[in-house]
Motif scaffolding. Structure first.
Motif, PDB file in Angstrom:
ATOM      1  N   GLU A  39       0.828  -1.210   0.000  1.00 52.05           N
ATOM      2  CA  GLU A  39       0.000   0.000   0.000  1.00 52.05           C
ATOM      3  C   GLU A  39       0.862   1.260   0.000  1.00 52.05           C
ATOM      4  O   GLU A  39       0.487   2.273  -0.602  1.00 52.05           O
ATOM      5  CB  GLU A  39      -0.926  -0.020   1.221  1.00 52.05           C
ATOM      6  CG  GLU A  39      -1.937   1.098   1.252  1.00 52.05           C
ATOM      7  CD  GLU A  39      -2.894   0.980   2.441  1.00 52.05           C
ATOM      8  OE1 GLU A  39      -3.985   1.534   2.338  1.00 52.05           O
ATOM      9  OE2 GLU A  39      -2.540   0.336   3.454  1.00 52.05           O
ATOM     10  N   SER A  42       1.910   2.814  -3.458  1.00 49.40           N
ATOM     11  CA  SER A  42       0.863   3.351  -4.312  1.00 49.40           C
ATOM     12  C   SER A  42       1.210   4.800  -4.681  1.00 49.40           C
ATOM     13  O   SER A  42       1.805   5.508  -3.870  1.00 49.40           O
ATOM     14  CB  SER A  42      -0.461   3.280  -3.550  1.00 49.40           C
ATOM     15  OG  SER A  42      -1.511   3.844  -4.283  1.00 49.40           O
ATOM     16  N   PRO A  43       0.888   5.274  -5.899  1.00 51.88           N
ATOM     17  CA  PRO A  43       0.137   4.576  -6.933  1.00 51.88           C
ATOM     18  C   PRO A  43       0.984   3.532  -7.655  1.00 51.88           C
ATOM     19  O   PRO A  43       2.188   3.720  -7.856  1.00 51.88           O
ATOM     20  CB  PRO A  43      -0.283   5.698  -7.894  1.00 51.88           C
ATOM     21  CG  PRO A  43       0.767   6.737  -7.728  1.00 51.88           C
ATOM     22  CD  PRO A  43       1.219   6.641  -6.288  1.00 51.88           C
ATOM     23  N   LEU A  44       0.322   2.428  -8.030  1.00 49.01           N
ATOM     24  CA  LEU A  44       0.962   1.346  -8.753  1.00 49.01           C
ATOM     25  C   LEU A  44       0.553   1.446 -10.216  1.00 49.01           C
ATOM     26  O   LEU A  44      -0.397   2.138 -10.563  1.00 49.01           O
ATOM     27  CB  LEU A  44       0.542   0.002  -8.152  1.00 49.01           C
ATOM     28  CG  LEU A  44       0.815  -0.140  -6.649  1.00 49.01           C
ATOM     29  CD1 LEU A  44       0.199  -1.415  -6.098  1.00 49.01           C
ATOM     30  CD2 LEU A  44       2.308  -0.103  -6.373  1.00 49.01           C
ATOM     31  N   SER A  52      -2.213   3.874 -14.225  1.00 43.95           N
ATOM     32  CA  SER A  52      -1.825   4.047 -12.831  1.00 43.95           C
ATOM     33  C   SER A  52      -3.032   3.773 -11.937  1.00 43.95           C
ATOM     34  O   SER A  52      -4.163   4.096 -12.307  1.00 43.95           O
ATOM     35  CB  SER A  52      -1.326   5.479 -12.640  1.00 43.95           C
ATOM     36  OG  SER A  52      -0.848   5.652 -11.331  1.00 43.95           O
ATOM     37  N   TYR A  53      -2.781   3.159 -10.780  1.00 44.55           N
ATOM     38  CA  TYR A  53      -3.866   2.788  -9.864  1.00 44.55           C
ATOM     39  C   TYR A  53      -3.483   3.163  -8.440  1.00 44.55           C
ATOM     40  O   TYR A  53      -2.408   2.787  -7.969  1.00 44.55           O
ATOM     41  CB  TYR A  53      -4.097   1.270  -9.876  1.00 44.55           C
ATOM     42  CG  TYR A  53      -4.307   0.670 -11.240  1.00 44.55           C
ATOM     43  CD1 TYR A  53      -5.574   0.638 -11.824  1.00 44.55           C
ATOM     44  CD2 TYR A  53      -3.243   0.127 -11.940  1.00 44.55           C
ATOM     45  CE1 TYR A  53      -5.767   0.067 -13.075  1.00 44.55           C
ATOM     46  CE2 TYR A  53      -3.423  -0.444 -13.196  1.00 44.55           C
ATOM     47  CZ  TYR A  53      -4.688  -0.463 -13.752  1.00 44.55           C
ATOM     48  OH  TYR A  53      -4.878  -1.023 -14.993  1.00 44.55           O
ATOM     49  N   SER A  54      -4.377   3.880  -7.747  1.00 47.90           N
ATOM     50  CA  SER A  54      -4.169   4.080  -6.315  1.00 47.90           C
ATOM     51  C   SER A  54      -4.625   2.788  -5.624  1.00 47.90           C
ATOM     52  O   SER A  54      -5.473   2.067  -6.152  1.00 47.90           O
ATOM     53  CB  SER A  54      -4.985   5.274  -5.817  1.00 47.90           C
ATOM     54  OG  SER A  54      -6.369   5.042  -6.045  1.00 47.90           O
ATOM     55  N   LEU A  55      -4.052   2.494  -4.478  1.00 50.43           N
ATOM     56  CA  LEU A  55      -4.396   1.273  -3.757  1.00 50.43           C
ATOM     57  C   LEU A  55      -4.653   1.603  -2.294  1.00 50.43           C
ATOM     58  O   LEU A  55      -3.851   2.279  -1.656  1.00 50.43           O
ATOM     59  CB  LEU A  55      -3.255   0.254  -3.855  1.00 50.43           C
ATOM     60  CG  LEU A  55      -3.403  -1.003  -2.989  1.00 50.43           C
ATOM     61  CD1 LEU A  55      -4.578  -1.859  -3.458  1.00 50.43           C
ATOM     62  CD2 LEU A  55      -2.126  -1.815  -2.990  1.00 50.43           C
ATOM     63  N   LEU A  69      -8.920  -0.489  -5.582  1.00 52.41           N
ATOM     64  CA  LEU A  69      -7.986  -0.052  -6.608  1.00 52.41           C
ATOM     65  C   LEU A  69      -8.661   1.102  -7.342  1.00 52.41           C
ATOM     66  O   LEU A  69      -9.827   0.978  -7.733  1.00 52.41           O
ATOM     67  CB  LEU A  69      -7.715  -1.215  -7.573  1.00 52.41           C
ATOM     68  CG  LEU A  69      -6.420  -1.213  -8.353  1.00 52.41           C
ATOM     69  CD1 LEU A  69      -5.222  -1.222  -7.417  1.00 52.41           C
ATOM     70  CD2 LEU A  69      -6.349  -2.415  -9.272  1.00 52.41           C
ATOM     71  N   ALA A  88       5.611  -1.152  -9.185  1.00 52.67           N
ATOM     72  CA  ALA A  88       6.014   0.090  -8.530  1.00 52.67           C
ATOM     73  C   ALA A  88       7.383   0.483  -9.073  1.00 52.67           C
ATOM     74  O   ALA A  88       8.191  -0.383  -9.418  1.00 52.67           O
ATOM     75  CB  ALA A  88       6.095  -0.106  -7.014  1.00 52.67           C
TER      76      ALA A  88
END
Length: 173
Positions: A39, A42-44, A52-55, A69, A88
């Protein structure tokens, strides 16, 4: 920057295992040494860095975590990205001790035996639960060969020279 160079700057830190519940949560497998630290990276992104994805982790569940996600809001969207690998940037990850390696750094290295004979090249690193295995391919290997990634079988990993020195178990090659 050449594509292969850019790729090695991204390290796979986890994967989506499917949906969790009906409100858009995902089941997540973490490949981090301290699993919940995924976590903090993030972002991954996806493998080529184009998305791009926030987690946000919500809870630990059997075999991983449940979480949200960014951009995934329904069970159907979560199901649709099952298998998505999450990456990452290397500079966001901790520096490793001298005897630990990111899988991405080992793929493509040439593997020599203790007599200097080229055995093959690392195609992938696998772990089926009983320890890491280097999957080797090369001219003298039919298909691929799995070399245990232990101190006994792989005494030297030299990332600067791009080579591994192996002392494989008798009869492997």
């Amino acid at each position: 920057m050449p594509e292969s160079e850019a790729m090695s700057d991204l390290i796979c830190v986890g994967a989506i295992a499917g949906s969790y519940g009906v409100r858009g949560e995902v089941r997540l497998k973490s490949f981090c040494a301290i699993p919940e630290e995924i976590e903090t990276y993030s972002p991954l992104s996806n493998e080529d860095g184009s998305q791009s994805y926030s987690l946000t982790l919500t809870r630990a569940i059997k075999g991983g975590f449940a979480g949200y996600l960014g951009g995934v809001e329904t069970k159907e969207q979560a199901d649709a990205i099952k298998g998505l690998q999450l990456f990452a940037p290397r500079d966001r990850l901790p520096n490793l001790p001298s005897d630990e390696y990111y899988y991405a750094d080992l793929v493509g290295l040439e593997v020599y035996d203790t007599g200097g004979v080229l055995l093959g090249t690392v195609k992938s690193v696998q772990n089926h639960g009983a320890g890491d295995l280097l999957e080797l391919q090369g001219a003298t290997i039919k298909g691929t060969a799995l070399l245990p990634f232990t101190m006994a079988a792989v005494p030297t990993v030299d990332l600067e020279q791009g080579r591994i020195i192996a002392d494989p178990p008798e009869g492997l090659f």
